[in-house]
Design a protein around this motif. Structure first.
Motif, PDB file in Angstrom:
ATOM      1  N   SER A 140      51.985  30.516  40.716  1.00 34.95           N
ATOM      2  CA  SER A 140      51.975  30.798  42.148  1.00 34.95           C
ATOM      3  C   SER A 140      51.478  32.197  42.492  1.00 34.95           C
ATOM      4  N   THR A 141      51.291  33.066  41.485  1.00 43.22           N
ATOM      5  CA  THR A 141      50.795  34.410  41.748  1.00 43.22           C
ATOM      6  C   THR A 141      49.781  34.815  40.676  1.00 43.22           C
ATOM      7  N   VAL A 142      48.917  35.758  41.047  1.00 51.08           N
ATOM      8  CA  VAL A 142      47.999  36.401  40.102  1.00 51.08           C
ATOM      9  C   VAL A 142      48.153  37.900  40.302  1.00 51.08           C
ATOM     10  N   ASP A 143      48.278  38.644  39.202  1.00 49.02           N
ATOM     11  CA  ASP A 143      48.403  40.100  39.247  1.00 49.02           C
ATOM     12  C   ASP A 143      47.021  40.715  39.020  1.00 49.02           C
ATOM     13  N   SER A 177      48.933  44.394  44.366  1.00 48.78           N
ATOM     14  CA  SER A 177      48.165  43.804  43.261  1.00 48.78           C
ATOM     15  C   SER A 177      48.511  42.336  43.038  1.00 48.78           C
ATOM     16  N   ILE A 178      49.598  41.853  43.637  1.00 52.74           N
ATOM     17  CA  ILE A 178      50.023  40.457  43.473  1.00 52.74           C
ATOM     18  C   ILE A 178      49.478  39.630  44.628  1.00 52.74           C
ATOM     19  N   VAL A 179      48.652  38.619  44.304  1.00 49.39           N
ATOM     20  CA  VAL A 179      48.104  37.748  45.342  1.00 49.39           C
ATOM     21  C   VAL A 179      48.600  36.321  45.129  1.00 49.39           C
ATOM     22  N   THR A 180      48.680  35.578  46.233  1.00 49.32           N
ATOM     23  CA  THR A 180      49.241  34.226  46.187  1.00 49.32           C
ATOM     24  C   THR A 180      48.327  33.170  46.798  1.00 49.32           C
TER      25      THR A 180
END
Length: 142
Positions: free
Chosen positions: A35-38, A68-71
């Motif tokens: 659910s997230t990408v750093d 830096s965390i995108v969802t």
């Protein structure tokens, strides 16, 4: 006084800081269920310039800061700044893709007698094709 001229001599030291050259892993495709990408894990600095700050942006014009965390699927921008004056910086885009989790709907054809062939259909939604299917001809008891 009119017509006077003067010449001065001196030494000026100019410190030239190399512009960062960022290498970004792109696209970043989130794994199933992720659910997230750093974004802090998807870049490297190719020329080893010192880091003053790393910024993450939702737009190339650097008007919408993000963490830096995108969802969500989209294009984001990573900026490396090498000086306090922000004059030496490099920026690189990174494409992030979140795929929806696949779901299968399995339906059987009409009932058949023992030792006859039966039909089964599978409909897939979500995820990203091509899909891989595993079928097991198991024994049902009970």
């Amino acid at each position: 006084e009119p017509g006077c001229q003067g010449i001065g001599f001196g030494t000026v030291r100019v410190n030239v800081i190399q512009t960062p050259n960022l290498s970004v892993t792109s696209p970043v495709v989130a794994t199933c269920g992720q659910s997230t990408v750093d974004l802090s894990t998807v870049y490297t600095d190719l020329n080893g310039t010192p880091t003053f700050a790393i910024n993450y942006w939702a737009d190339v014009n650097r008007t919408v800061p993000i963490t830096s965390i995108v969802t969500a699927t989209g294009t984001y921008f990573i900026e490396k700044i090498t000086s306090a004056s922000s004059t030496c910086s490099g920026i690189a885009p990174v494409n992030v893709v979140f795929n929806s989790t696949p779901a299968a709907v399995v339906s059987a054809g009409p009932a058949v007698c023992a030792n006859q062939s039966a039909s089964v259909s599978v409909a897939i939604t979500g995820g990203t094709a091509p899909y891989t299917f595993n079928y097991t001809n198991g024994t049902i008891s009970g």
